[in-house]
Enzyme design. Structure first.
Site, PDB file in Angstrom:
ATOM      1  N   TYR A 163      70.104  81.029  10.036  1.00  0.00           N
ATOM      2  CA  TYR A 163      69.058  80.173   9.566  1.00  0.00           C
ATOM      3  C   TYR A 163      67.721  79.998  10.430  1.00  0.00           C
ATOM      4  CZ  TYR A 163      66.971  76.038   7.170  1.00  0.00           C
ATOM      5  OH  TYR A 163      66.131  75.099   6.386  1.00  0.00           O
ATOM      6  N   LYS A 167      63.970  81.778   9.542  1.00  0.00           N
ATOM      7  CA  LYS A 167      62.859  80.573   9.483  1.00  0.00           C
ATOM      8  C   LYS A 167      61.656  81.219  10.406  1.00  0.00           C
ATOM      9  CE  LYS A 167      64.237  77.878   6.060  1.00  0.00           C
ATOM     10  NZ  LYS A 167      63.394  78.076   4.686  1.00  0.00           N
TER      11      LYS A 167
HETATM   12  P1  NAI Z   1      68.447  72.110  -1.461  1.00  0.00           P
HETATM   13  O1  NAI Z   1      69.583  73.070  -1.173  1.00  0.00           O
HETATM   14  O2  NAI Z   1      68.310  70.842  -1.705  1.00  0.00           O
HETATM   15  O3  NAI Z   1      67.716  73.132  -2.840  1.00  0.00           O
HETATM   16  C1  NAI Z   1      67.244  74.534  -2.567  1.00  0.00           C
HETATM   17  C2  NAI Z   1      67.244  75.056  -3.977  1.00  0.00           C
HETATM   18  O4  NAI Z   1      67.082  76.399  -3.705  1.00  0.00           O
HETATM   19  C3  NAI Z   1      68.402  74.668  -4.991  1.00  0.00           C
HETATM   20  O5  NAI Z   1      67.923  74.443  -6.053  1.00  0.00           O
HETATM   21  C4  NAI Z   1      69.152  76.280  -4.949  1.00  0.00           C
HETATM   22  O6  NAI Z   1      69.643  76.259  -6.284  1.00  0.00           O
HETATM   23  C5  NAI Z   1      67.923  77.140  -4.802  1.00  0.00           C
HETATM   24  N1  NAI Z   1      68.266  78.389  -4.513  1.00  0.00           N
HETATM   25  C6  NAI Z   1      69.207  78.955  -3.398  1.00  0.00           C
HETATM   26  N2  NAI Z   1      69.344  80.168  -3.230  1.00  0.00           N
HETATM   27  C7  NAI Z   1      68.583  80.723  -4.125  1.00  0.00           C
HETATM   28  C8  NAI Z   1      68.183  82.032  -4.590  1.00  0.00           C
HETATM   29  N3  NAI Z   1      68.922  82.947  -4.095  1.00  0.00           N
HETATM   30  N4  NAI Z   1      67.440  82.371  -5.670  1.00  0.00           N
HETATM   31  C9  NAI Z   1      66.714  81.091  -6.260  1.00  0.00           C
HETATM   32  N5  NAI Z   1      66.894  79.989  -5.883  1.00  0.00           N
HETATM   33  C10 NAI Z   1      67.904  79.623  -4.910  1.00  0.00           C
HETATM   34  O7  NAI Z   1      67.647  72.395  -0.341  1.00  0.00           O
HETATM   35  P2  NAI Z   1      66.288  71.543   0.184  1.00  0.00           P
HETATM   36  O8  NAI Z   1      66.772  70.554   1.271  1.00  0.00           O
HETATM   37  O9  NAI Z   1      65.395  71.050  -0.892  1.00  0.00           O
HETATM   38  O10 NAI Z   1      65.241  72.809   1.029  1.00  0.00           O
HETATM   39  C11 NAI Z   1      64.356  73.461   0.472  1.00  0.00           C
HETATM   40  C12 NAI Z   1      63.839  74.116   1.534  1.00  0.00           C
HETATM   41  O11 NAI Z   1      63.196  73.438   2.666  1.00  0.00           O
HETATM   42  C13 NAI Z   1      64.680  75.397   2.055  1.00  0.00           C
HETATM   43  O12 NAI Z   1      63.765  76.556   2.326  1.00  0.00           O
HETATM   44  C14 NAI Z   1      65.067  74.773   3.538  1.00  0.00           C
HETATM   45  O13 NAI Z   1      65.369  75.750   4.293  1.00  0.00           O
HETATM   46  C15 NAI Z   1      63.788  74.051   3.834  1.00  0.00           C
HETATM   47  N6  NAI Z   1      64.021  73.057   4.727  1.00  0.00           N
HETATM   48  C16 NAI Z   1      64.810  71.961   4.330  1.00  0.00           C
HETATM   49  C17 NAI Z   1      64.961  70.873   5.393  1.00  0.00           C
HETATM   50  C18 NAI Z   1      65.863  69.533   5.076  1.00  0.00           C
HETATM   51  O14 NAI Z   1      66.085  68.965   6.018  1.00  0.00           O
HETATM   52  N7  NAI Z   1      66.356  69.664   4.054  1.00  0.00           N
HETATM   53  C19 NAI Z   1      64.323  70.906   6.802  1.00  0.00           C
HETATM   54  C20 NAI Z   1      63.591  71.990   7.003  1.00  0.00           C
HETATM   55  C21 NAI Z   1      63.279  72.937   5.991  1.00  0.00           C
END
Ligand code: NAI
Length: 255
Positions: A163, A167
């Site tokens: 991860y 990033k």
């Molecule tokens: P989440 O898991 O709630 O949502 C991620 C979404 O991406 C889901 O709807 C999933 O179905 C979709 N997804 C996954 N693989 C996919 C693919 N191959 N093609 C299309 N869609 C796909 O995650 P969250 O927390 O909302 O994270 C969103 C972004 O923010 C990510 O890039 C994550 O790495 C980043 N992030 C999140 C943090 C956190 O604390 N939640 C902190 C830092 C970054």
């Protein structure tokens, strides 16, 4: 900033839930029409309904961001449906955590493919259409690409070799994209969230959450809306002279 994005079209990946859904809603609140992308179009129904309440056009697309042909087909369909793409938000991301000594090739590849390759594929697919965006007087309108990185892509994190590498790669890709597309007024920036309350972080053990809290000067975890506000600023003309930057939204966790 209300209405800042009126008439613009934004593509948001991973927008069925979490941070991506919050970003899509904020962009719609600013007047943008939104292509709501996730692995399955039907997962996006709730987000699409919420966006339509803002009086904008919204449509769901099923696309795996890690698959080149699916990404190209999705961008082609969005252009046919909306006419142009002005804003691209590469938000889809996954984790498959584990100590690197025990990390499988599959877990490495899966995370790099979605988080880093997916960002590359959508950026490549939208770059030409964005370069072609012109105002009525022929001025280069370009576009704004926003990549969702992470605080751990800057500082590293035990148990997240795949991860953090993905990033960190997104951060470098952001800077390169800004350099390559800047002359056509296509800007590219990243938002690096800190610890954000979401499905991704809900599963962490309480002691891990407590140890994160100790490192956050603002003494709260971030919300998806905190990230969405930074993305909306980068999407619109209020950030017209900002490109190649990594905007940390982390409560002061790191400078
Ligand atoms: P989440 O898991 O709630 O949502 C991620 C979404 O991406 C889901 O709807 C999933 O179905 C979709 N997804 C996954 N693989 C996919 C693919 N191959 N093609 C299309 N869609 C796909 O995650 P969250 O927390 O909302 O994270 C969103 C972004 O923010 C990510 O890039 C994550 O790495 C980043 N992030 C999140 C943090 C956190 O604390 N939640 C902190 C830092 C970054």
């Amino acid at each position: 900033m209300d209405g800042n994005l009126k008439g613009k079209t934004a593509v948001v990946t991973g927008a069925a839930r979490g941070i991506g859904a919050a970003i899509a809603k904020k962009l719609a609140a600013e007047g943008a029409n939104v292509a709501v992308c996730d692995l399955k179009a039907e997962w996006c129904a709730e987000t699409v309904a919420a966006l339509e309440a803002f009086g904008v056009k919204a449509k769901a697309y099923g696309v795996n961001v890690a698959v080149s042909a699916e990404v190209d087909a999705c961008v082609k369909q969005v252009l046919a449906d909306f006419g142009a793409i002005n804003v691209m938000v590469n938000n889809a991301g996954i984790t498959k955590d584990g100590l690197l000594m025990r990390m499988s090739d599959d877990d490495w590849d899966a995370v790099l493919n979605v988080n880093l390759k997916g960002t590359f594929l959508f950026t490549r697919a939208v770059s030409r259409p964005m370069m072609k965006n012109k105002a009525a007087d022929g001025a280069q309108l370009g576009g704004s690409i926003i990549n969702i990185a992470s605080v751990v892509g800057i500082m590293g994190n035990a148990g997240q070799a795949n991860y953090t590498a993905s990033k960190g790669g997104v951060i470098a890709l952001t800077k390169t994209t800004a350099k390559e597309l800047g002359s056509r007024n296509v800007r590219c920036n990243a938002v690096a969230p800190g610890f954000i309350q979401s499905k991704m972080t809900d599963v962490l053990p309480d002691d891990v959450k407590r140890s994160y809290m100790d490192t956050i000067p603002l003494k709260r975890f971030g919300t998806a809306e905190d990230i969405a506000k930074a993305v909306a600023w980068l999407a619109g003309d209020e950030s017209a002279y900002v490109t190649g930057q990594i905007i940390s939204v982390n409560g002061g966790m790191i400078g």
